[in-house]
Scaffold this active site. Structure first.
Site, PDB file in Angstrom:
ATOM      1  N   GLY A  12      62.977  35.576  23.756  1.00 28.70           N
ATOM      2  CA  GLY A  12      62.161  36.730  24.112  1.00 28.70           C
ATOM      3  C   GLY A  12      62.697  38.064  23.635  1.00 28.70           C
ATOM      4  O   GLY A  12      62.449  39.103  24.260  1.00 28.70           O
ATOM      5  N   SER A  13      63.387  38.090  22.498  1.00 28.54           N
ATOM      6  CA  SER A  13      63.931  39.384  22.053  1.00 28.54           C
ATOM      7  C   SER A  13      62.817  40.348  21.633  1.00 28.54           C
ATOM      8  O   SER A  13      62.941  41.566  21.829  1.00 28.54           O
ATOM      9  CB  SER A  13      64.942  39.196  20.920  1.00 28.54           C
ATOM     10  N   ARG A  62      45.473  19.875  24.398  1.00 28.05           N
ATOM     11  CA  ARG A  62      45.716  21.302  24.117  1.00 28.05           C
ATOM     12  C   ARG A  62      44.767  22.174  24.922  1.00 28.05           C
ATOM     13  O   ARG A  62      45.136  23.213  25.451  1.00 28.05           O
ATOM     14  CB  ARG A  62      45.474  21.577  22.630  1.00 28.05           C
ATOM     15  N   LEU A  90      47.216  27.335  19.206  1.00 28.22           N
ATOM     16  CA  LEU A  90      46.193  27.664  20.199  1.00 28.22           C
ATOM     17  C   LEU A  90      44.841  27.073  19.812  1.00 28.22           C
ATOM     18  O   LEU A  90      44.503  26.992  18.628  1.00 28.22           O
ATOM     19  CB  LEU A  90      46.079  29.181  20.322  1.00 28.22           C
ATOM     20  N   HIS A 106      54.571  37.014  13.198  1.00 24.66           N
ATOM     21  CA  HIS A 106      54.929  35.842  12.404  1.00 24.66           C
ATOM     22  C   HIS A 106      56.040  36.252  11.433  1.00 24.66           C
ATOM     23  O   HIS A 106      55.920  37.280  10.754  1.00 24.66           O
ATOM     24  CB  HIS A 106      53.702  35.339  11.632  1.00 24.66           C
ATOM     25  N   THR A 138      43.148  34.726  15.087  1.00 27.84           N
ATOM     26  CA  THR A 138      41.855  34.055  14.938  1.00 27.84           C
ATOM     27  C   THR A 138      42.143  32.552  14.988  1.00 27.84           C
ATOM     28  O   THR A 138      43.309  32.146  14.903  1.00 27.84           O
ATOM     29  CB  THR A 138      41.205  34.440  13.597  1.00 27.84           C
TER      30      THR A 138
HETATM   31  C1  GRF Z   1      60.548  35.609  16.007  1.00 27.51           C
HETATM   32  O1  GRF Z   1      61.203  35.507  14.797  1.00 27.51           O
HETATM   33  C2  GRF Z   1      59.058  35.619  15.813  1.00 27.51           C
HETATM   34  O2  GRF Z   1      58.672  36.214  14.618  1.00 27.51           O
HETATM   35  C3  GRF Z   1      58.734  34.154  15.779  1.00 27.51           C
HETATM   36  O3  GRF Z   1      59.592  33.556  16.714  1.00 27.51           O
HETATM   37  C4  GRF Z   1      60.744  34.368  16.875  1.00 27.51           C
HETATM   38  C5  GRF Z   1      60.816  34.689  18.333  1.00 27.51           C
HETATM   39  O4  GRF Z   1      61.999  35.340  18.671  1.00 27.51           O
HETATM   40  N1  GRF Z   1      57.323  33.946  16.035  1.00 27.51           N
HETATM   41  P1  GRF Z   1      62.148  36.015  20.108  1.00 27.51           P
HETATM   42  O5  GRF Z   1      61.836  34.939  21.139  1.00 27.51           O
HETATM   43  O6  GRF Z   1      61.204  37.157  20.190  1.00 27.51           O
HETATM   44  O7  GRF Z   1      63.575  36.440  20.189  1.00 27.51           O
END
Ligand code: GRF
Length: 209
Positions: A12-13, A62, A90, A106, A138
């Site tokens: 969750g950074s 799902r 999703l 992404h 989307t």
């Molecule tokens: C990030 O690199 C994000 O782009 C990808 O997954 C990673 C998540 O990192 N979708 P964090 O959990 O936010 O630290």
């Protein structure tokens, strides 16, 4: 005030970067996860943010999981749902339900390298730059209208881990800006493009060593 719900699967950074940015007009209503052990949940709870999780393994499709997640999310009446390292594909039903108010980060310069292992694939392809993309979601995976992109160089001797760390720094500055742009009503979707009069911020493709 805009209510924002953030979905995470792990550390969750990016979520932390958004929370720490204390964006004007934004209230982080909840941080939700598909894993109760996601490290980011404990961090958010310590900050006094509502947290919850449901395990996708307890659902037999799902759609069943997405429906349960939508119920959880909608309890917070979100203006925006932010996917910040939410590692689930999703359903179209989920994407349509939050159409134009669901954004994702992404770790590649889309439309290159949708899906997983983006940095490995960029290195294997001999790319000299890498980066990240924030986009509206989307139903087609990693394909929605692009809000912002950040670029970093790929240097001699780089590994997937060193590229990931360089890109992550850019993610942490770009994502809060994209959320701020959304909250301020600066993002207009026209077809598959996002028009942002605050061009300096939306077209934030800086080179960061
Ligand atoms: C990030 O690199 C994000 O782009 C990808 O997954 C990673 C998540 O990192 N979708 P964090 O959990 O936010 O630290």
């Amino acid at each position: 005030m805009k209510n924002i719900v953030i979905l995470i699967s792990g550390r969750g950074s990016n979520m932390q970067a958004i929370v720490n940015a204390a964006i004007p007009n934004v209230r982080i209503a909840a941080v939700l996860s598909n894993s109760e052990t996601a490290a980011g949940l404990a961090w958010a709870a310590e900050k006094g943010i509502a947290t919850d999780s449901i395990n996708h393994k307890n659902y037999d499709s799902r759609l069943a999981f997405d429906t349960a997640m939508m119920e959880k999310i909608d309890a917070y009446q979100p203006d925006l749902v932010v996917l910040a390292g939410f590692m689930r594909i999703l359903t179209p039903e989920f994407c349509r339900h939050y159409q134009d108010r669901l954004i994702n980060i992404h770790p590649s310069l889309l439309p290159s390298f949708t899906g997983l292992h983006t940095h490995e694939r960029a290195l294997a392809a001999g790319c000299r730059i890498a980066g990240c993309t924030i986009h509206f979601v989307t139903p087609e995976l990693d394909c929605g209208p692009i809000i912002a992109q950040g670029v970093v160089p790929i240097l001699d001797g780089d590994t997937a881990d060193t590229v990931a760390a360089r890109v992550l720094k850019v993610e942490h500055t770009l994502f809060p800006k994209a959320v701020a742009d959304f909250a301020a009503g600066r993002l207009k979707i026209e077809g598959n493009r996002v028009i942002n009069p605050n061009h300096e911020i939306s077209a934030d493709s800086r080179f960061c060593a």
